[in-house]
Each structure stands twice: as C-alpha cells, then as structure tokens.
Design a protein around this motif. Structure first.
Motif, short mmCIF file in Angstrom:
data_model
loop_
_atom_site.label_atom_id
_atom_site.label_comp_id
_atom_site.label_asym_id
_atom_site.label_seq_id
_atom_site.Cartn_x
_atom_site.Cartn_y
_atom_site.Cartn_z
N LEU A 97 92.55 -24.62 57.59
CA LEU A 97 93.03 -25.02 58.91
C LEU A 97 93.90 -23.89 59.41
N ALA A 98 93.55 -23.32 60.54
CA ALA A 98 94.36 -22.28 61.17
C ALA A 98 94.97 -22.87 62.44
N VAL A 99 96.28 -22.69 62.58
CA VAL A 99 96.99 -23.18 63.75
C VAL A 99 97.64 -21.99 64.42
N ILE A 100 97.36 -21.83 65.70
CA ILE A 100 97.94 -20.74 66.48
C ILE A 100 99.07 -21.32 67.31
N GLY A 101 100.25 -20.72 67.17
CA GLY A 101 101.41 -21.19 67.92
C GLY A 101 102.05 -20.05 68.69
N ASP A 102 102.67 -20.38 69.80
CA ASP A 102 103.36 -19.34 70.56
C ASP A 102 104.79 -19.18 70.02
N SER A 103 105.56 -18.30 70.64
CA SER A 103 106.90 -18.00 70.13
C SER A 103 107.85 -19.18 70.23
N GLY A 104 107.52 -20.19 71.02
CA GLY A 104 108.35 -21.38 71.12
C GLY A 104 108.04 -22.44 70.09
N SER A 105 107.11 -22.16 69.20
CA SER A 105 106.73 -23.13 68.18
C SER A 105 107.85 -23.34 67.17
N ASN A 106 108.02 -24.58 66.75
CA ASN A 106 108.94 -24.89 65.66
C ASN A 106 108.11 -24.87 64.39
N ILE A 107 108.14 -23.75 63.69
CA ILE A 107 107.25 -23.54 62.56
C ILE A 107 107.58 -24.49 61.41
N ALA A 108 108.85 -24.84 61.23
CA ALA A 108 109.21 -25.80 60.18
C ALA A 108 108.58 -27.17 60.46
N ARG A 109 108.62 -27.58 61.71
CA ARG A 109 107.99 -28.86 62.07
C ARG A 109 106.48 -28.78 61.94
N LEU A 110 105.91 -27.64 62.30
CA LEU A 110 104.48 -27.46 62.12
C LEU A 110 104.11 -27.67 60.66
N HIS A 111 104.83 -27.06 59.75
CA HIS A 111 104.54 -27.23 58.33
C HIS A 111 104.64 -28.70 57.91
N LEU A 112 105.66 -29.40 58.37
CA LEU A 112 105.82 -30.81 58.03
C LEU A 112 104.66 -31.66 58.55
N GLU A 113 104.21 -31.36 59.75
CA GLU A 113 103.13 -32.14 60.37
C GLU A 113 101.76 -31.75 59.82
N ALA A 114 101.56 -30.46 59.55
CA ALA A 114 100.23 -29.97 59.17
C ALA A 114 99.86 -30.33 57.74
N ARG A 115 100.81 -30.37 56.85
CA ARG A 115 100.48 -30.63 55.44
C ARG A 115 99.76 -31.96 55.23
N PRO A 116 100.24 -33.07 55.79
CA PRO A 116 99.47 -34.31 55.61
C PRO A 116 98.13 -34.29 56.36
N VAL A 117 98.08 -33.55 57.46
CA VAL A 117 96.82 -33.42 58.20
C VAL A 117 95.77 -32.74 57.33
N THR A 118 96.17 -31.72 56.57
CA THR A 118 95.19 -31.03 55.73
C THR A 118 94.62 -31.97 54.67
N GLN A 119 95.43 -32.87 54.16
CA GLN A 119 94.94 -33.85 53.18
C GLN A 119 93.89 -34.75 53.82
N ARG A 120 94.20 -35.25 55.01
CA ARG A 120 93.24 -36.13 55.70
C ARG A 120 91.97 -35.37 56.07
N LEU A 121 92.12 -34.12 56.50
CA LEU A 121 90.95 -33.33 56.85
C LEU A 121 90.06 -33.09 55.63
N ALA A 122 90.67 -32.82 54.49
CA ALA A 122 89.89 -32.61 53.27
C ALA A 122 89.07 -33.85 52.96
N GLU A 123 89.67 -35.01 53.08
CA GLU A 123 88.95 -36.26 52.82
C GLU A 123 87.83 -36.47 53.83
N LYS A 124 88.13 -36.23 55.11
CA LYS A 124 87.13 -36.45 56.16
C LYS A 124 85.98 -35.46 56.05
#
Length: 134
Positions: A97-124
């Motif tokens: 999963l590649a996520v492109i963010g601009d300079s206003g992205s909160n990268i720490a929040r992205l990591h928190l949100e993306a990690r469980p998404v990757t688990q669900r994506l792997a299952e799907k």
C-alpha cells in the motif's frame, strides 16, 4: 459474482476511507512487490504505474536493509521530501500500500490509521484474489 460488479470494491472503499479520513492524503496505490499496479484511488497529478514501481523500489531496499541488519521482514517505509511524503506499507507478503501525502500530512496519524487498513486489505485481497474469475 454478478456481471459488471467490481471484485475489488471493498478494497477501493478502504482506500477511499483512508484518503478521506486524513488531511493531506493525495492518493493511494496498491501494488505488487514486483512493482506492478493492482489498483489505485483518486490519484491526481501522478501516474499510478510510476508510484507502484517506486513503491517496489522502496520496498526492495527496505527489505534488504531489514535482512542485513537482522531486523526481520519488511513492514513499512516513509520517504519525506520537501513537499510531501510517500509511505509504503506491506499488505501481506506480496502486495504494498503506497500513500502519497502532501507537506500538510500528519505522518504519525497516517501510520496509526494505515496499519490496521493494511491488515484488512491483506484479508480482502487474499479472499478476493483466490477466485478472480467468479
């Protein structure tokens, strides 16, 4: 599966939700570890095939680094540039999963949100690709 249905709709929904939840996310790509594009969500200004290939390159060097340093399997890598980010996450063993963010992205929040998404994506993806032709 009915004619005309999208077998990846639930995956697309996950990507759209991630993009909509986080300020600064400009798009998401699902790629194989070989750099081939699987699907993408709402990328503007970027060629999704290029992002898929770049993600595989980031994965390759990160995987090798983890191996040489004895730190285990690839999990994620973040590349920060002057005006944004490319974060690449493992989705199972064969996809990214590649996520492109601009300079206003909160990268720490992205990591928190993306990690469980990757688990669900792997299952799907495992479920949906096990019978790709219905």
């Amino acid at each position: 599966m009915t004619s005309g249905s999208d077998p990846y709709q639930s995956v697309r929904d996950e990507l759209a939700a991630l993009r909509q939840q986080l300020t600064g996310v400009r798009g998401c790509v699902i790629a194989g570890v070989d750099g081939l594009l699987i699907l993408h969500d709402s990328i503007t200004g970027f060629e999704p095939h290029d992002v898929a290939a770049l993600s595989a390159g980031a994965y390759g060097i990160s995987r090798t680094t983890g191996s040489v340093l004895g730190q285990g399997a690839f999990s994620e890598v973040t590349i920060r540039s002057k005006d944004g980010y490319l974060a690449v996450y493992a989705v199972g063993e064969l996809a990214l999963l590649a996520v492109i963010g601009d300079s206003g992205s909160n990268i720490a929040r992205l990591h928190l949100e993306a990690r469980p998404v990757t688990q669900r994506l792997a299952e799907k993806l495992a479920i949906e690709t096990s019978h790709p032709f219905g």
